[in-house]
Design a protein around this motif. Structure first.
Motif, mmCIF file in Angstrom:
data_model
loop_
_atom_site.group_PDB
_atom_site.id
_atom_site.type_symbol
_atom_site.label_atom_id
_atom_site.label_comp_id
_atom_site.label_asym_id
_atom_site.label_seq_id
_atom_site.Cartn_x
_atom_site.Cartn_y
_atom_site.Cartn_z
ATOM 1 N N THR A 48 -0.487 -8.351 1.149
ATOM 2 C CA THR A 48 -1.731 -8.141 0.537
ATOM 3 C C THR A 48 -2.812 -7.561 1.859
ATOM 4 O O THR A 48 -3.993 -7.308 1.638
ATOM 5 C CB THR A 48 -2.584 -8.840 -0.329
ATOM 6 N N ASP A 49 -2.375 -7.711 2.933
ATOM 7 C CA ASP A 49 -3.205 -7.623 4.325
ATOM 8 C C ASP A 49 -3.672 -5.997 4.277
ATOM 9 O O ASP A 49 -2.727 -5.030 4.086
ATOM 10 C CB ASP A 49 -2.335 -7.830 5.459
ATOM 11 N N GLY A 50 -4.951 -5.734 4.402
ATOM 12 C CA GLY A 50 -5.262 -4.366 4.587
ATOM 13 C C GLY A 50 -5.971 -4.090 3.039
ATOM 14 O O GLY A 50 -6.472 -2.781 2.809
ATOM 15 N N ILE A 51 -5.681 -4.642 2.023
ATOM 16 C CA ILE A 51 -6.211 -4.351 0.697
ATOM 17 C C ILE A 51 -7.417 -5.169 0.514
ATOM 18 O O ILE A 51 -7.428 -6.309 0.634
ATOM 19 C CB ILE A 51 -5.183 -4.627 -0.493
ATOM 20 N N LYS A 90 -11.859 2.170 -7.619
ATOM 21 C CA LYS A 90 -12.579 1.725 -6.161
ATOM 22 C C LYS A 90 -11.525 1.623 -5.010
ATOM 23 O O LYS A 90 -11.869 1.646 -4.026
ATOM 24 C CB LYS A 90 -13.637 1.015 -6.549
ATOM 25 N N VAL A 91 -10.319 0.955 -5.321
ATOM 26 C CA VAL A 91 -9.492 0.398 -4.216
ATOM 27 C C VAL A 91 -8.053 1.419 -4.182
ATOM 28 O O VAL A 91 -7.539 1.518 -3.352
ATOM 29 C CB VAL A 91 -9.016 -0.835 -4.432
ATOM 30 N N LYS A 92 -8.072 2.454 -4.845
ATOM 31 C CA LYS A 92 -7.128 3.366 -4.955
ATOM 32 C C LYS A 92 -6.762 4.051 -3.565
ATOM 33 O O LYS A 92 -5.670 4.102 -3.114
ATOM 34 C CB LYS A 92 -7.373 4.513 -5.981
ATOM 35 N N ALA A 93 -7.901 4.396 -2.869
ATOM 36 C CA ALA A 93 -7.675 4.998 -1.448
ATOM 37 C C ALA A 93 -6.876 3.980 -0.569
ATOM 38 O O ALA A 93 -6.279 4.638 0.500
ATOM 39 C CB ALA A 93 -9.373 5.403 -0.859
ATOM 40 N N THR A 94 -7.004 2.878 -0.730
ATOM 41 C CA THR A 94 -6.481 1.987 0.472
ATOM 42 C C THR A 94 -5.117 1.446 -0.180
ATOM 43 O O THR A 94 -4.258 0.842 0.533
ATOM 44 C CB THR A 94 -7.438 0.481 0.460
ATOM 45 N N SER A 96 -2.433 3.481 -0.416
ATOM 46 C CA SER A 96 -1.715 4.636 -0.288
ATOM 47 C C SER A 96 -0.378 4.015 0.441
ATOM 48 O O SER A 96 0.805 4.686 0.209
ATOM 49 C CB SER A 96 -2.306 5.561 0.755
ATOM 50 N N ALA A 97 -0.369 3.031 0.837
ATOM 51 C CA ALA A 97 0.674 2.328 1.674
ATOM 52 C C ALA A 97 1.572 1.279 0.837
ATOM 53 O O ALA A 97 2.966 1.038 1.041
ATOM 54 C CB ALA A 97 0.523 1.604 3.053
ATOM 55 N N VAL A 98 1.006 0.958 -0.134
ATOM 56 C CA VAL A 98 1.723 0.246 -1.336
ATOM 57 C C VAL A 98 1.687 0.833 -2.567
ATOM 58 O O VAL A 98 1.271 1.699 -2.960
ATOM 59 C CB VAL A 98 1.020 -1.156 -1.319
ATOM 60 N N ARG A 99 2.668 0.288 -3.590
ATOM 61 C CA ARG A 99 2.983 0.795 -4.732
ATOM 62 C C ARG A 99 2.306 -0.441 -5.751
ATOM 63 O O ARG A 99 2.932 -1.628 -5.690
ATOM 64 C CB ARG A 99 4.287 1.026 -5.274
#
Length: 113
Positions: A48-51, A90-94, A96-99
């Motif tokens: 979850t790093d970066g989320i 609200k967190v959808k932009a972050t 992008s690298a995960v599903r």
């Protein structure tokens, strides 16, 4: 010549069943990219790093509505699907690298916000 070819076959079959020791706890495992067992990998790597773990939502206390940008106020109950959808947008932009596979609210004490 026959002896060397038969020993090569035995070496290749034993290599496919080869196990290594986990680099942290020394448990025998099949080789992988991290050379760690699943338990140690879960303890060492944070997927979850970066989320972001927190976000701000605008809430009207008088009408119990939440702001959904660009200019819409939606009525939502606590822990409802609609409120979860607003939070996920609200967190959808972050993400992008995960599903995203599953999302839900975590229950906390009734008096906490």
């Amino acid at each position: 010549m026959e002896e060397s070819s038969s020993s090569f076959i035995m070496a290749s079959t034993s290599a496919s069943q080869m196990q290594i020791l986990c680099c942290l706890c020394a448990t025998p495992i099949e080789p992988n990219a991290a050379n760690m067992c699943l338990a140690c990998l879960r303890g060492q790597v944070d997927i979850t790093d970066g989320i972001p773990r927190q976000s701000n939502l605008q809430h009207c206390k008088s009408c119990n509505r939440y702001f959904q940008p660009p200019a819409q106020w939606l009525p939502c109950e606590l822990e409802s699907r609609e409120l979860l959808a607003i939070c996920l947008r609200k967190v959808k932009a972050t993400l992008s690298a995960v599903r995203l596979v599953d999302a839900s609210f975590l229950w906390t004490e009734p008096h906490s916000k």
